[in-house]
Design a protein around this motif. Sequence first.
Motif, mmCIF file in Angstrom:
data_model
loop_
_atom_site.group_PDB
_atom_site.id
_atom_site.type_symbol
_atom_site.label_atom_id
_atom_site.label_comp_id
_atom_site.label_asym_id
_atom_site.label_seq_id
_atom_site.Cartn_x
_atom_site.Cartn_y
_atom_site.Cartn_z
ATOM 1 N N CYS A 158 0.850 -1.186 0.000
ATOM 2 C CA CYS A 158 0.000 0.000 0.000
ATOM 3 C C CYS A 158 0.888 1.239 0.000
ATOM 4 O O CYS A 158 2.077 1.167 0.296
ATOM 5 C CB CYS A 158 -0.920 0.017 1.226
ATOM 6 S SG CYS A 158 -2.108 -1.362 1.277
ATOM 7 N N ASP A 188 0.747 3.841 2.008
ATOM 8 C CA ASP A 188 1.152 4.250 3.352
ATOM 9 C C ASP A 188 0.407 3.400 4.369
ATOM 10 O O ASP A 188 -0.459 2.583 4.019
ATOM 11 C CB ASP A 188 0.901 5.752 3.588
ATOM 12 C CG ASP A 188 -0.530 6.173 3.260
ATOM 13 O OD1 ASP A 188 -1.467 5.456 3.681
ATOM 14 O OD2 ASP A 188 -0.726 7.194 2.582
ATOM 15 N N LEU A 189 0.730 3.587 5.653
ATOM 16 C CA LEU A 189 0.134 2.766 6.703
ATOM 17 C C LEU A 189 -1.360 3.010 6.847
ATOM 18 O O LEU A 189 -2.114 2.079 7.178
ATOM 19 C CB LEU A 189 0.843 3.034 8.037
ATOM 20 C CG LEU A 189 2.253 2.473 8.172
ATOM 21 C CD1 LEU A 189 2.882 2.936 9.484
ATOM 22 C CD2 LEU A 189 2.245 0.943 8.107
ATOM 23 N N ASP A 190 -1.803 4.233 6.629
ATOM 24 C CA ASP A 190 -3.238 4.497 6.737
ATOM 25 C C ASP A 190 -4.006 3.714 5.686
ATOM 26 O O ASP A 190 -5.070 3.148 5.978
ATOM 27 C CB ASP A 190 -3.513 5.988 6.591
ATOM 28 C CG ASP A 190 -4.976 6.316 6.861
ATOM 29 O OD1 ASP A 190 -5.417 6.120 8.006
ATOM 30 O OD2 ASP A 190 -5.677 6.733 5.918
ATOM 31 N N ARG A 191 -3.477 3.663 4.464
ATOM 32 C CA ARG A 191 -4.156 2.888 3.424
ATOM 33 C C ARG A 191 -4.072 1.395 3.710
ATOM 34 O O ARG A 191 -4.991 0.649 3.369
ATOM 35 C CB ARG A 191 -3.547 3.212 2.056
ATOM 36 C CG ARG A 191 -3.780 4.658 1.639
ATOM 37 C CD ARG A 191 -3.401 4.893 0.200
ATOM 38 N NE ARG A 191 -3.379 6.319 -0.113
ATOM 39 C CZ ARG A 191 -3.173 6.800 -1.316
ATOM 40 N NH1 ARG A 191 -2.946 5.981 -2.341
ATOM 41 N NH2 ARG A 191 -3.156 8.102 -1.535
ATOM 42 N N PHE A 248 -4.221 0.174 6.716
ATOM 43 C CA PHE A 248 -5.277 -0.011 7.713
ATOM 44 C C PHE A 248 -6.650 -0.084 7.049
ATOM 45 O O PHE A 248 -7.446 -0.990 7.335
ATOM 46 C CB PHE A 248 -5.239 1.139 8.717
ATOM 47 C CG PHE A 248 -6.404 1.159 9.661
ATOM 48 C CD1 PHE A 248 -6.519 0.222 10.675
ATOM 49 C CD2 PHE A 248 -7.402 2.114 9.523
ATOM 50 C CE1 PHE A 248 -7.606 0.230 11.542
ATOM 51 C CE2 PHE A 248 -8.491 2.128 10.374
ATOM 52 C CZ PHE A 248 -8.598 1.182 11.393
ATOM 53 N N GLU A 249 -6.934 0.846 6.151
ATOM 54 C CA GLU A 249 -8.227 0.842 5.473
ATOM 55 C C GLU A 249 -8.406 -0.430 4.641
ATOM 56 O O GLU A 249 -9.487 -1.034 4.632
ATOM 57 C CB GLU A 249 -8.346 2.075 4.564
ATOM 58 C CG GLU A 249 -8.331 3.408 5.297
ATOM 59 C CD GLU A 249 -9.589 3.633 6.128
ATOM 60 O OE1 GLU A 249 -10.584 2.927 5.886
ATOM 61 O OE2 GLU A 249 -9.578 4.515 7.007
#
Length: 359
Positions: A304, A306-309, A311-312
């Motif tokens: 992904c 980044d880490l936020d993506r 997570f999503e």
Amino acid sequence: MVRHEIADSVTLDPDDVRILRSLQVDPRVGFATMATVLGVSELTVARRYRRMRRAGLIRVIGVVDPGALGQSRWMVRLRCRPGSGAAIAEALAQRDDIGWVALSAAGSEVTCAVRSRSAEQRDDLLGRRLPRTAAVLDLQASVMLRQFLGGRGHYWAALTGTLSPEQESALGSGAGSGVGSGDRPFTEQPVVRAHPSQLDTHDERLLATLAVDGRASHVDLAAAADLTPGRASRRLQALLANGVVHIDVEIAPIALGYRARANLWMRVHPAEVKTVGRAMAQMPEVGFAAAVSGPHNLHAVVHCHDLDRLFEFSTERVGTLPGVEGMEISPISRQIKQAGTRLDGDRLSEATGGDQGRP
């Protein structure tokens, strides 16, 4: 098309990205053919390809599938003493029968893919060498039972639409590779073939040459394998058609903007493993997915931005699939080797394995 800004002043412009996509479609396509399809000069294609290769953004190599030779493939997780994981990972990456090595859990966990060409080689590593390594606290080895996706599906998906359908058709005619399948992600298939192929000395020499350069010319392959160029060409086509080797286009994740990589170890209801595995094979973030033995029965490697993506993706897309009962997300802190290629930081390295005596 947006220019891709890469660290250390390396920039991918639209022509670079089109060259990457062309190699995905046919990794062995000639520069002249690629130039004609892309509408640029052959010199420009050759110069840009070599620039990306020198920068560690791309490698084209031949990767042998042990399943085509009747051997199983394994995923191994090692829990190591603090401070020792990097050294163990580096030692594993030196081995030709280790195709993928990553560090997780602040460097205390090593994950690797074992693709030994013989049962003896595999048993020596998993049954003797690793268990006797003092820094290894725990070893969990899972055999692959069914592959749902391989060949770095996220890389293929990331560049979809870069070329027109007509351009991809012109490149995918098989003029370069002989099969026209390029680095297209593998579809679902058994891990171990029912009718293994047999290799002779000429095949082994040819495969060793492709492991260094998947675009080696028929003349170079012939010289290495002690064959005529015509016989070398025919033998290569047979090895490709039988799935013994595929020409792998390795792209540094940073070149496509991927900064968050992770192993997903999933617990799926047995009746839903096929359904979940096939669903994940359709997700562009997934580069690899397989059913495995052990406490987690489905393993996937995801990329992904980044880490936020991440997570999503793991919560909203994977976590909601019917049958998913649990999931462990293990972010990769450092990739040491992918396919058969070493990494130096975020860049692909020219260094290869070859030491079967370690760790």
